[in-house]
Each structure stands twice: as C-alpha cells, then as structure tokens.
Design a protein around this motif. Structure first.
Motif, mmCIF file in Angstrom:
data_model
loop_
_atom_site.group_PDB
_atom_site.id
_atom_site.type_symbol
_atom_site.label_atom_id
_atom_site.label_comp_id
_atom_site.label_asym_id
_atom_site.label_seq_id
_atom_site.Cartn_x
_atom_site.Cartn_y
_atom_site.Cartn_z
ATOM 1 N N LEU B 159 0.948 -1.197 -0.077
ATOM 2 C CA LEU B 159 0.264 0.119 -0.064
ATOM 3 C C LEU B 159 1.162 1.530 -0.187
ATOM 4 C CD1 LEU B 159 -2.915 0.348 0.158
ATOM 5 C CD2 LEU B 159 -2.687 0.412 2.851
ATOM 6 N N PHE B 160 0.166 1.688 -1.062
ATOM 7 C CA PHE B 160 1.077 3.156 -1.304
ATOM 8 C C PHE B 160 2.422 3.100 -1.329
ATOM 9 C CE2 PHE B 160 -2.050 5.578 -0.412
ATOM 10 C CZ PHE B 160 -2.805 5.622 1.540
ATOM 11 N N GLY B 161 2.926 1.225 -1.608
ATOM 12 C CA GLY B 161 4.613 0.929 -2.221
ATOM 13 C C GLY B 161 5.252 1.300 -0.965
ATOM 14 N N LEU B 162 4.383 1.205 0.089
ATOM 15 C CA LEU B 162 5.522 1.397 1.456
ATOM 16 C C LEU B 162 4.767 -0.368 2.347
ATOM 17 C CD1 LEU B 162 5.126 4.945 2.874
ATOM 18 C CD2 LEU B 162 7.171 2.948 2.203
ATOM 19 N N PHE B 163 3.820 -0.195 3.100
ATOM 20 C CA PHE B 163 2.902 -0.825 3.647
ATOM 21 C C PHE B 163 2.710 -2.413 3.290
ATOM 22 C CE2 PHE B 163 3.154 2.362 6.540
ATOM 23 C CZ PHE B 163 2.716 3.140 6.089
ATOM 24 N N GLU B 164 2.903 -3.172 2.809
ATOM 25 C CA GLU B 164 2.939 -4.720 2.860
ATOM 26 C C GLU B 164 1.735 -5.298 3.000
ATOM 27 O OE1 GLU B 164 7.590 -6.556 2.255
ATOM 28 O OE2 GLU B 164 5.509 -7.781 1.387
ATOM 29 N N PHE B 165 1.553 -6.725 2.629
ATOM 30 C CA PHE B 165 0.028 -6.810 2.909
ATOM 31 C C PHE B 165 0.688 -8.614 3.083
ATOM 32 C CE2 PHE B 165 -4.122 -5.501 1.801
ATOM 33 C CZ PHE B 165 -3.300 -3.918 1.726
ATOM 34 N N THR B 166 0.812 -8.834 4.390
ATOM 35 C CA THR B 166 1.525 -9.889 5.060
ATOM 36 C C THR B 166 0.448 -10.672 5.628
ATOM 37 O OG1 THR B 166 2.210 -9.453 6.693
ATOM 38 C CG2 THR B 166 3.849 -8.998 5.557
ATOM 39 N N SER C 111 -3.875 -23.533 -1.148
ATOM 40 C CA SER C 111 -3.617 -22.506 -0.561
ATOM 41 C C SER C 111 -2.661 -21.810 0.029
ATOM 42 C CB SER C 111 -4.950 -22.057 -0.374
ATOM 43 O OG SER C 111 -5.190 -22.966 0.870
ATOM 44 N N VAL C 112 -2.139 -22.716 1.330
ATOM 45 C CA VAL C 112 -1.297 -22.311 1.887
ATOM 46 C C VAL C 112 0.270 -22.054 1.595
ATOM 47 C CG1 VAL C 112 -2.433 -23.798 3.573
ATOM 48 C CG2 VAL C 112 -1.062 -24.955 2.404
ATOM 49 N N ALA C 113 -0.062 -22.058 0.483
ATOM 50 C CA ALA C 113 1.743 -22.092 -0.275
ATOM 51 C C ALA C 113 2.536 -20.082 0.276
ATOM 52 C CB ALA C 113 1.665 -21.924 -1.601
ATOM 53 N N ASP C 114 1.861 -19.829 0.140
ATOM 54 C CA ASP C 114 2.465 -17.678 0.837
ATOM 55 C C ASP C 114 2.604 -18.025 2.048
ATOM 56 O OD1 ASP C 114 0.148 -15.355 0.032
ATOM 57 O OD2 ASP C 114 0.135 -17.735 0.950
ATOM 58 N N ALA C 119 5.682 -17.646 7.141
ATOM 59 C CA ALA C 119 6.271 -17.764 8.124
ATOM 60 C C ALA C 119 7.219 -18.669 8.148
ATOM 61 C CB ALA C 119 4.724 -18.079 8.563
ATOM 62 N N LYS C 120 7.851 -19.203 7.396
ATOM 63 C CA LYS C 120 8.518 -20.588 7.033
ATOM 64 C C LYS C 120 8.433 -21.520 7.798
ATOM 65 C CE LYS C 120 12.281 -16.926 7.017
ATOM 66 N NZ LYS C 120 11.253 -16.036 5.243
ATOM 67 N N VAL C 121 7.479 -21.629 7.524
ATOM 68 C CA VAL C 121 6.746 -23.074 8.139
ATOM 69 C C VAL C 121 6.912 -24.091 7.056
ATOM 70 C CG1 VAL C 121 4.731 -23.999 8.546
ATOM 71 C CG2 VAL C 121 5.890 -21.854 10.033
ATOM 72 N N PRO C 122 7.456 -25.152 7.524
ATOM 73 C CA PRO C 122 7.307 -27.277 6.575
ATOM 74 C C PRO C 122 5.807 -27.329 6.247
ATOM 75 C CG PRO C 122 8.815 -26.748 8.293
ATOM 76 C CD PRO C 122 8.271 -25.747 8.506
ATOM 77 N N ILE C 123 5.725 -27.711 4.886
ATOM 78 C CA ILE C 123 4.092 -27.897 4.886
ATOM 79 C C ILE C 123 4.339 -29.776 4.348
ATOM 80 C CG2 ILE C 123 1.331 -27.843 3.228
ATOM 81 C CD1 ILE C 123 2.244 -24.883 5.030
ATOM 82 N N VAL C 124 3.411 -30.465 5.175
ATOM 83 C CA VAL C 124 3.706 -31.576 4.617
ATOM 84 C C VAL C 124 2.760 -32.303 4.628
ATOM 85 C CG1 VAL C 124 4.495 -34.260 5.742
ATOM 86 C CG2 VAL C 124 5.515 -32.223 6.844
ATOM 87 N N SER C 137 6.100 -23.935 -3.362
ATOM 88 C CA SER C 137 6.685 -23.188 -2.990
ATOM 89 C C SER C 137 8.579 -24.503 -2.181
ATOM 90 C CB SER C 137 5.574 -22.781 -1.414
ATOM 91 O OG SER C 137 6.782 -23.170 -0.007
ATOM 92 N N PRO C 138 9.452 -24.128 -1.468
ATOM 93 C CA PRO C 138 10.261 -24.401 -1.577
ATOM 94 C C PRO C 138 10.072 -25.679 0.096
ATOM 95 C CG PRO C 138 10.963 -22.266 -1.350
ATOM 96 C CD PRO C 138 9.293 -22.171 -1.673
ATOM 97 N N TYR C 139 8.678 -25.334 0.842
ATOM 98 C CA TYR C 139 8.317 -25.885 2.175
ATOM 99 C C TYR C 139 7.668 -26.637 1.978
ATOM 100 C CZ TYR C 139 11.232 -21.865 4.086
ATOM 101 O OH TYR C 139 11.715 -20.527 4.511
#
Lengths: 289, 334, 398
Positions: B159-166, C111-114, C119-124, C137-139
């Motif tokens: 958002l606005f190039g700054l705030f990522e959607f995680t 659906s849980v790839a990203d 979160a750097k969590v393995p998916i089995v 994903s490499p996980y």
C-alpha cells in the motif's frame, strides 16, 4: 438416436416429478397464506432421513415411505402452530429470516444425529436395477418416480378441482377476504393445507433421494430449485407448479446432456429472463393474473 | 414523518441522541484492537469486512426496504474484479479497489434497472437467480476464476509502495478500518439527508410516496447502486486482505449470512451491522471449537428468537429489557 | 505433610528432567472432519495417534533433549480453500505451530503456499495429489502420491491388457484434470482410443447423464476419477443402475475403491480394476504393525487407507527430521532432512525425491474380488519406484 432422446426426456420427467411432489405443497401454502417459507426443503429432507433410517434398519420400503410422510406432516403441524402462524402478519423480511433460522436449526440437528456424510435410502432391489422397456433398458427407479408422481398429481387435481376442500382452497387463494366474509374457517384451512404440503414434501424427499441426495445441506442447497418451481409456475397455482416442475426437470437434464458445463447458469439465466417477462409466473391463479 | 422518533436509529441520529461518546466508542474499540489483538488481527479484519458488507445491505434492506437475498452477487463481483485486476492489470491495491467498486456499482446499476420494478417474492427470486447465475458461471469458468481451486497467484503490491500485505495482517486491518470509516460516513450522510428520509417513506408506503410526486423507482435504483458499490468494496477488501478469492464469495449461503448478521445486530441502525458482524463471527469462531456445526444451531435459534421477539435486533435488547422490566414492575405494583 | 512431600517429589522430577528439558514441537493438522470429505480428518488423526502409541509422543533431539511432538487438529469442513488458508493462519499466528500437515484436498494444500514462505513453515502434504503442489513453495514435502503416477500406470496397463476403447469421466478439479490428462496420454501412447471424455462438478452426486452418454459411446471400459466417499459411491451405483455393467463395460478406477469404501458397494463392483499406491491387505511386516495397532486402538474404525499410510509415513519422516535438527530449527532444515530419505513404508518402499521433495513409490494395479465373503482389492501388477511423470514432463526451468 430416438431412444437417446426418449431417455433424456424420461430422465427429465422423472426429475421433474420429484420437484413437483416436493414443491406443490410450497406453492399452495405460499399462494394461500402469502408466507415465504424458505424452510420447506427441510420437510423434504426430514422425510428423506426418516425413510433412510427406517429402510437401513430393515423396515419395509413402502411402510417407511408412509412413516416418512406422516413424520414430515406432523412436524409441519408443529411448525405451523408455533412459529409459522406469527408470520402471517409480519412482513416478507421477517418470514424470510425466520424460515432461514429454521433451516439452520434443522441442518445442525440433522448433522448431529445422522452425520455429515450423504445418507442413503435403501430402495428395494427391484428398483435399483434397469428394466427392459422394449427398445432399451432403463432404470426402474426413474419409472417408479414417474408413476408415483403421476398418481399424486392426479389425486391432487381431483381433490382441488372436484372436492369441497378443493373449492374452499381455491376460493381462499383467489380472494381471502371474501372467503372469510362468507364464513370459511380460514385458519383451519391454512393449517390443514400446510400439513398436507409438508407431508407431500416429506414423501418427495424420501422417494427422490436417488436424485436429490440426502445430506445436511439439502435444505439450503435445493431451496432455490423449489422456489423456482413455485414462482415460475405462479404462486398458488397447482397447474403452474406441475408445468414449471416438468419444464425445470427437462431443461436441466437436457442442458446437462448437451452443454454440461454451462447448464446450471444457463438454467438460472432462463429463470431470470422468464420472471422479467412474466413476473407473476407462467400460470398464475386468477386473482394475481 | 412528523417528528423523528428517537427510538429508531435514524431518529436517534437525527435528534442528536447518539452522543459523541456513543459514536466514538466503536471506532475507539477498533483502533484499540489493532494494538491488543496479537494473533487475532486477521480475525479482526474479517469482522471489519463483514461489517462493511452488512452495512451495504442495511442501506438497501433496512432503509429502503428492498428485500434482497442477492447481496453476495456484489460482494463476489467486487472480490473477483479486484483479484483479476491484480493478476492481469496491476497489483496496486488502491487502483484495484477503485476499479472494483466502479465496476460493481455499474453491475448494480444494470441489474437494479432490470429488476426493481418487481416486488415481493418475484423480486426475491430474481435476486436469488442473479447470485446463482454468477456462482455457477464462476464455478465452471475455471480458466478465469480458478473454479473450486480458487483464484491463485493474487499478489497485492504494498500500500502506497510502503506497507506490505503479509499474513500477519497489520496493513490489511488498518486499510480495512479506513475504508469502513469512509463508507460509514457516506452512509450516515445519505440516511440523514432528505434523500434518506424519502427512502424511509418509500419503505413504509411506496404508493403514498408516488402520490406526492417522489420518483420512487429512481430513488430505489440510486440506493441499490450505492449498496452494490459498498458490497463490492467489501469484496475487494476481502481479496486484498487474504490475497485469495474462493467461490464462497458468490454463494447463496454468504448472501443469507449477511442478512442474518444484519437482522441479529439490528436493521436501520447503521451500527447494527457492527454489532451483528462481531457477534456472529465471535459465535462462529468460538463454537467451531466445540463442534463444527454447533454454531449453525445457535445462529438459527438466535435468528428465530430475534424475528419473533426482538424486531430491532440485538441493539434493541436494551429497550426490550427495559419494557419487560417495566411491565413486571407494573404488575407487581397492582 | 503429605502435600509437602509430593511437592518435593515433583520438584525432584522436574530437576531430573531439567537437564534433558522438554521442548515442544507443535504441528498443525488441517483436514476435513465434516462435510463431503469427512473421513480424511479422522483417518489422519487415527493413524497419527496409532504411530505415537508405538513410537512415543516425543523424540530425542540432536543434543539429547526430549521433544514433545504435539498435534493441533483443525476441521477444514470440506469447504473452499479460503477456509484452509484461514485455519493455517490461525494455527501459525495463534497456536504458534512450527509445521503444517494434513490436506486431503489439493485446493487446500495449494492455498497455503504463501503462508509457508512468509512464516517459514514446512508443509507436509499427507494426501493432496495434484502434481504441481510441491512446486508452489520450497517448504512443501509430500508423503502421499501424485495423480499422474496413478493415471499413467493404469492407462498403460489397460492398453496392454485388451482394453481398446475407453470413455473417461473425471471430476472437474485439479487432480481430476491430472488423471484425465495422464490416462489419455499413456493409454493413447500404448495404442488405445479415447471415445469420449466428460468432466463432472466436484460435489456432483447425480451421474445419470454421464452414464447415459458413456453407454451411447460403446467403450470397452469407463475410466473414472472421483474424490473418495459419496461421489464415488453414487457413481458406481449409477454405473450399474443405468445398465453399463450389464452391457459388459468394465470399470477402471483409482482411490474410489479403497478398502474404506468397499463395504458401501454391492457385489456389482467385483471385477473392477483400480490403481493405487497402497493395497491395504498386503502382507508386509510394516503394514501388519500399522494395521494391528489401528485395530487395537480404534476397533472397527481402525480401517487403514491411503490417508493412514500418508500420515504414518509423514510422522516417521518428521521424527527423523526432529532427531537431526531439534525443535527450533529453521523450516528449510527439516525439509532438507527429509530429502532423499528412503523408508520401508506399510505400502512398500518409498523415497522422498531430493530435488522435487515429492514421493517416489511403487504403484499397484488391483482387481476387486470376493475373498472370504468380503470384497477385497487383490494385486495383479506392480510398477516399481515411479517418479511423478508430470515432474519429468515439466522440469524446473533453470
């Protein structure tokens, strides 16, 4: 080629018969009581589950059907007296939401009692085999549906056109105020009709279990189909619901055969177009026409 | 309408009875939640999205009396529009959001123009038909929508190039909150305006409104379009927040649930949407731990009870309790 | 006085285990316990509990520390992939799991790839079988199967065993597409003719129309692919109801005929050929251990199926990874530990492909026969150590 066309037709008609048996009660109560009842599918579902439970535990098939019909009718009576009656005077919104609430409650109870897996009605062996009808074999089950549906349609037609109850019913649908004015016990009529409607739905749910499979989401999944039959046919119109059910069954089945992927949304698009063209339905009863 | 009735939400706002504190409270809670939520932040974002969705329905259903079960058509349309835009055109969220709202409003305008002349059960059926057509179409158009698998690969730019959607959800929450606030202000202005008051009249007696010269159909179309735009916005929020679009956004079930939420909270209150969405999602979250379908039972009972006894929804609970207590006291004193 | 004594004893116990202090490793399991795919959740859970009954609920890490392996189960409700994604987020953010497992449906797994990357969590993946999942994903690591392994095996076998024309009816979702594609490819490559292909909606239960179309095309066999459970049961019922069996058409299938579902079928299914990577009644010692434990713990409900063996082997691999890297390692380290490992699984020998992190295993062709009064799958052919054909056809672009 002809035999194929005939098969498609028979498939469509048998499907339409199930829809008719379930929906005819809904069209009469909606036309008569002017109540939008989205919970009608629940009675079909309950009838199906009762029949399923009984046949899975060795009860004779036709006895199970009878008991399923009675059970659905009794539950209909209970519902009408407790929660449906207050709805007569409340608006559409209240009716829609209360009946959705009933659907939720019934769905949760069914899941709790019977589990989430689709539930089977054990049909007698002779109904699960194909029958030789001369030029080809065809599932006996489907022929059974057409037979039962036809008989019920005939009985209902004779009842509605020929009996005193039928005359009162038609009068009350066409002009409720006048009906009361001439002294008809309209509320008794309502209750009796509601019970008959839900009982028929229960029967339809039970015998139709091979086409409309029984699972907890039944009431929600198929309510749109039943509403289509009622509204496209014209609320309160017995003839209309029969025609609409047949049309829906045949169009849906034909669509699946030829345009399989597109069939479902084309069907709803057709319903949309039809309702815009004829908002009262294709065969509405006199007072609404 | 002679004097505004303070008991209704519209009247309360009109007579200024809902004090500044009353108005500020829900927003203060929302902001506080951001700092206190921890792992529940994305749950909070879901609540905000459903509040906006229910708010959109309140305008059409609550104020204008348009009994529709097809609101999910707009929610889903906005959701897929935002998702497809992000994949094929640009992953900028603001642009995507605006486009989604615009096309959903257009969709609302067209469908409204087609169906708003009908009423009652026919209208209801038409709205159901629209949702069903869209659901079934999306279901089989797998190349476009991903079908049952859902729309994969939705990447939203920061958002606005700054705030990522995680997945941790901070950006999504604040973004949803701001969008909700903007729409709320718009909704509030609309319902307290003369236009909004005429909708109240249309809901209660359309014939009389026509008799005094109100262009009823145009007013209904206008509010229906606005409601569609809001629902589309909620859908776009959903896509941006979860970076995913599944078929459920177009389902009849979703359409029904948003109506349930609104009734539970209280229609024609604007804040009813807030109460309803929060309660519903909390009940669902909590009872899912008890058993996966228990919440259906609870919600069903709540719905039946609300329709029979609590016409103003949960927001009305205070008033109903007071009148019940009042009656008990009167009976005692006799 | 007694309270003081027990308090001192408790302290003593803590002190003794303090040097090998207990750490916890939490695994979030996402599967369906309700809805159309309700059997998978229970099957995964039963197998995991059975495994832990034999191998213990804790593992010894590289420094000798005790690691408690805890499972947190969530119901995906046979709903759409957004539900699975939401549950995954909850498990990672609220329950703080270090690994996700389960996933009977491919859309859920995808659906849980990203989430795995963020979160750097393995998916089995313990069941979902669409070939491309592990590339997401490499996980990802998978212990179950890929559909092309099945589709290719049975397509080739059918053409080599007297079946010349086939009508395929497959479910319209990613695994169904894989099955259709690979059956068609290998059947045609071996000289067969595809006389028709239909795709059915994922939750379809009314197959009358498709049966009718198949009947009109007059094939030697119908190849089906449906998710196990109610769709397949309805499919097989329609197959005999509409007269296809009477017309002499054979039925070719896959996981629809697992031992778990056979009691729901009538004797009409005798003679049906299916492909699978696990024949439940095989006599391997590892299989006997797993089956015996499941019956001991769960009685009648302890039927084994591909979910059981997928979860069982997954736990074995997870325990190996924990022994190598402990409870707090970086997600990719656990994946590395599993790469290239071979196991004697209850299904046969398996290996985790070190490049693709996917399963390499035997594929079996079976026929349904009546053995001792019960319907049973009997092996008639084995194709050894099959690598996923889709990965071979679609190498990673370097």
């Amino acid at each position: 080629m002809l035999s194929f066309a005939l098969t498609v037709l028979l498939d469509g008609i048998s499907y339409g018969m199930v829809l008719f048996i379930i929906s005819v009660g809904l069209t009469v109560t909606m036309g008569l009581m002017r109540v939008i009842n989205l919970a009608h599918g629940s009675f079909a579902m309950i009838g199906g589950y009762v029949a399923g439970y009984l046949t899975q535990h060795g009860v004779d098939f036709f006895l199970a059907l009878l008991l399923a019909t009675v059970a659905a009718g009794l539950l209909g009576a209970l519902c009408e007296v407790t929660v449906i009656r207050p709805l007569y005077r409340k608006g559409e919104l209240a009716q829609v939401l209360l009946t959705i609430g009933i659907v939720f409650v019934v769905t949760a109870l069914i899941t709790e009692i019977f589990g989430a897996f689709p539930y089977r009605v054990e049909f007698p062996v002779y109904l699960t085999q194909p029958l030789d009808i001369g030029f080809r074999t065809y599932p006996a089950y489907r022929l059974f549906l057409i037979l039962v549906g036809g008989i019920i349609a005939l009985i209902l037609w004779l009842l509605i056109e020929g009996s005193l109850y039928g005359a009162k019913l038609r009068a009350a649908v066409d002009n409720p105020r006048m009906a009361r004015a001439v002294g008809m016990n309209v509320s008794l009529l309502f209750t009796a009709t509601f019970i008959v409607g839900t009982a028929l739905a229960g029967l339809g749910g039970a015998i139709g279990a091979g086409i409309l499979s029984l699972e907890p989401s039944y009431a929600l999944k198929y309510v749109v189909l039943f509403l289509v039959v009622v509204i496209v046919g014209g609320e309160g119109s017995f003839k209309g619901s029969f025609v609409a059910a047949m049309a829906l069954g045949i169009i849906d089945t034909t669509g699946k055969y030829f345009v399989a992927a597109a069939a479902p949304y084309l069907l709803y698009a057709a319903v949309f177009a039809l309702l815009l063209w004829r908002p009262q339905g294709i065969l509405p009863p006199k007072s609404l026409a | 309408m002679a004097t505004p009735n303070p008991a209704t939400g519209l009247g309360a706002i009109a007579t200024g009875q809902l004090s500044v504190v009353g108005h500020a409270l829900p927003w203060a809670i929302a902001v506080a939640f951001f700092f206190l939520a921890g792992g529940y932040l994305s749950f909070g974002t879901q609540v905000l999205i459903w509040i906006l969705f229910a708010l959109s329905l309140d305008l059409a259903l609550g104020y204008a009396g348009i009994v529709t079960l097809g609101q999910a058509a707009f929610f889903g349309f906005g959701a897929y529009a935002a998702g497809l835009f992000a994949i094929h055109v640009s992953s900028d969220p603001i642009l995507g959001h605006l486009i989604a709202v615009a096309v959903t409003a257009l969709f609302g305008l067209v469908t409204g123009a087609l169906i708003l002349h009908t009423t009652g059960v026919t209208f209801l059926m038409l709205t159901l038909a629209i949702v069903s057509v869209m659901f079934e179409y999306a279901n089989q158009a797998t190349k476009l929508t991903g079908g049952d698998d859902g729309l994969q690969g939705v990447n939203i730019a920061p958002l606005f190039g700054l705030f990522e959607f995680t997945m941790f959800g901070q950006t999504a929450y604040l973004y949803a909150l701001v969008v909700l606030f903007i729409w709320f202000v718009i909704a509030w202005r609309v319902v307290s305006s003369p236009f909004g008051r005429s909708l109240d009249g249309i809901r209660q007696n359309p014939r009389r409104m026509r008799a005094i010269g109100t262009p009823v159909w145009w007013r209904l179309l206008a509010i229906y379009t606005l409601s569609a735009a809001m629902a589309g916005s909620a859908g776009a929020l959903s896509t941006h927040a979860t970076r995913f679009v599944g078929l459920s956004v177009l389902s009849l079930f979703t359409s029904g649930i948003v109506a349930v939420i609104l009734i539970l909270g209280g229609i024609r209150r604007l804040y009813g949407a807030f109460v309803g969405a929060t309660i519903y999602l909390l009940v669902q979250d909590w009872s899912a731990k008890v058993s996966p379908y228990f919440w259906e039972f609870i919600v069903g009972l709540m719905l039946i009870a609300t329709v029979l006894f609590l016409e103003g929804g949960l927001m009305d609970l205070g008033r109903v309790m007071r009148s019940v207590l009042g009656r008990i006291r009167k009976a005692d004193s006799k | 006085m007694r309270k003081l004594l027990s308090g001192i004893c408790a302290l003593g116990v803590v002190a003794m285990t303090g040097s090998a202090s207990a750490e916890t490793f939490k695994i979030g399991l996402i599967a369906s316990y309700t809805g159309a795919f309700a059997t998978w959740g229970t099957q995964f859970q039963n197998a995991i509990e059975a495994f832990q009954s034999i191998h213990g609920k804790s593992v010894k890490g590289p420094k000798g520390e005790i690691i408690d392996v805890q499972l947190v189960y969530r119901d995906a409700g046979s709903a759409g992939p957004d539900k699975a994604k939401q549950l995954a987020e909850e498990l990672v953010l609220r329950e703080k799991v270090s690994m996700l497992g389960g996933f009977e449906l491919s859309p859920h797994a995808m659906s849980v790839a990203d989430i795995s990357k963020q979160a750097k969590v393995p998916i089995v993946v313990m069941n979902a079988a669409t070939a491309s999942i592990t590339r997401g994903s490499p996980y990802y690591v998978r212990t179950s199967l890929t559909i092309p392994q099945w589709g290719q095996a049975i397509g080739k076998w059918a053409a080599e065993n007297g079946i010349k024309k086939v009508y395929t009816i497959t479910s319209d979702y990613a695994p169904g597409h894989d099955a259709e594609a690979y059956f068609h490819k290998s059947f045609k490559a071996a000289g067969g003719e595809i006389v028709g292909a239909d795709r059915t909606a994922l939750r379809e239960t009314n197959f009358a129309v498709y049966m009718e179309k198949a009947l009109q095309a007059k094939p030697d066999a119908v190849y089906m692919f449906q998710p196990g459970g109610s769709p397949s049961i309805s499919f097989v019922k329609a197959f005999s109801e509409r007269g296809l069996k009477q017309a002499g058409i054979k039925l070719l299938g896959n996981g629809e005929f697992a031992e778990l579902y056979l009691p729901h079928f009538s004797d009409d299914v005798i003679g049906t050929i299916s492909v699978n990577h696990y024949t439940e009644t095989n006599t391997r010692p590892e299989n006997k251990i797993m089956r015996d434990q499941l019956i001991k713990q769960f009685g009648e409900k302890g039927v084994t199926d591909i979910a059981s063996v997928g979860a069982w082997d997954a736990m074995a691999l997870i325990y190996i990874a924990l022994r190598e890297h402990g409870a707090s390692a970086d997600g990719l380290k656990y994946i590395d530990a599993m790469k290239g490992k071979t196991l004697a699984s209850p299904r046969g020998p398996i290996m985790i492909d070190p490049e693709e992190r996917d399963i390499i295993q035997n594929i079996y062709i079976r026929r349904i026969e009546k053995v001792g009064g019960k319907l049973q799958n009997v092996d008639i052919a084995t194709i050894p150590m099959v690598k996923d054909p889709w990965k071979i056809d679609n190498p990673v672009k370097r």
